[in-house]
Design an enzyme around this catalytic site. Structure first.
Site, mmCIF file in Angstrom:
data_model
loop_
_atom_site.group_PDB
_atom_site.id
_atom_site.type_symbol
_atom_site.label_atom_id
_atom_site.label_comp_id
_atom_site.label_asym_id
_atom_site.label_seq_id
_atom_site.Cartn_x
_atom_site.Cartn_y
_atom_site.Cartn_z
ATOM 1 N N HIS A 1 0.835 -1.427 -0.121
ATOM 2 C CA HIS A 1 0.223 0.091 0.162
ATOM 3 C C HIS A 1 1.081 1.106 0.180
ATOM 4 O O HIS A 1 2.129 0.670 0.644
ATOM 5 C CB HIS A 1 -1.086 -0.025 1.385
ATOM 6 C CG HIS A 1 -2.198 -1.110 1.189
ATOM 7 N ND1 HIS A 1 -2.459 -1.753 2.291
ATOM 8 C CD2 HIS A 1 -3.098 -0.814 0.097
ATOM 9 C CE1 HIS A 1 -3.172 -2.233 1.917
ATOM 10 N NE2 HIS A 1 -3.645 -2.081 0.896
ATOM 11 N N CYS B 1 -3.558 0.306 9.751
ATOM 12 C CA CYS B 1 -4.109 -0.597 8.880
ATOM 13 C C CYS B 1 -5.280 -0.653 10.299
ATOM 14 O O CYS B 1 -6.474 -1.612 9.876
ATOM 15 C CB CYS B 1 -3.265 -1.546 8.730
ATOM 16 S SG CYS B 1 -2.092 -1.545 7.479
#
Length: 264
Positions: free
Chosen positions: A169, A256
């Site tokens: 990511h 996250c």
């Protein structure tokens, strides 16, 4: 959106780790995480969020979704409303649907990214001046265009950038420290995507320290990266180091594990 709204929040949403967490996705297999340790580390993370003064909403575990503790990928929460993501990993599509009713209870405006677009929260960095979205294996151009169509109506400027090859990511390699300052790996900053920002680089060999979160007056970062922690302290930030060895086995970091927002 005020500049402080990019890192000052009243609420966070987390989800308790499922018993199936050892079956979570991972780019490189470095060993299965210990579910008991994941639970301990997650509890420390929630406590650190609460210590900032936030209201933390802990959702129950979803054993059907091994990656469901990584709630950030399911939604983008902005002062004007929330956007339900459409994860690029097929096994995670149900997680976004599970998150939607909880956000509807908090927000008056909810939008949803629809197929064939894919986009995950881990690729989205909201700063005091714009929204940066990195293309990746999980986030495609259609997903970015769909998000732009929504957020532009709310007055946000969105800019598409690129996630380095082999990096899961965009925020694996960067984090917001304040409205004008970014923590970044040198490989990501070298792309020039942070022109106009002050950039603090992770220390050599500590690239995994890039995924931190600024939450009110605290910077929460994974333990085990002393040189980067010192760089942040030297820059005047209050750093809280948290254990993250088990989530790291699932490519998970500080951002996250929560959705951070002030509901509208």
């Amino acid at each position: 959106m005020t500049q402080d709204a990019s890192f000052r929040f009243t609420h966070a949403i987390t989800r308790r780790p499922p018993g199936s967490v050892a079956n979570g996705l991972r780019a490189i297999d470095t060993g299965a995480p210990d579910p008991a340790l994941v639970a301990q580390h997650h509890a420390a993370y929630v406590a650190a969020l609460r210590a900032t003064g936030a209201t933390v909403i802990e959702l129950p575990a979803l054993d059907a979704y091994p990656d469901s503790l990584f709630v950030e990928d399911t939604a983008l929460c902005l002062p004007q409303g929330a956007v339900i993501m459409r994860p690029g990993a097929p096994s995670r599509l149900g997680e976004a649907a599970e998150m939607e009713p909880h956000l509807r209870a908090l927000y008056s405006r909810i939008h949803r990214i629809e197929a064939p677009a894919t986009i995950e929260g881990g690729d989205i960095l909201v700063t005091g001046r714009e929204i940066l979205v990195g293309t990746s294996a999980r986030t495609n151009a259609a997903g970015i265009a769909a998000l732009d169509a929504i957020t532009s109506r709310w007055g946000h400027r969105l800019r598409q950038v690129h996630t380095p090859p082999g990096v899961l990511h965009f925020k694996t390699d960067c984090a917001l420290l304040d409205a004008g300052t970014i923590l970044s790996t040198e490989r990501l900053a070298a792309s020039g995507c942070f022109a106009g920002y002050r950039v603090i680089h992770t220390a050599p060999g500590e690239e995994a320290a890039a995924n931190v979160i600024r939450f009110n007056d605290a910077v929460l970062m994974p333990a085990g990266f002393p040189a980067t922690a010192q760089r942040l302290r030297d820059a005047g930030y209050g750093v809280t180091e948290l254990p993250n060895s088990e989530c790291a086995k699932l490519d998970g970091g500080m951002s996250c594990l929560s959705l951070r927002f002030t509901p509208s």
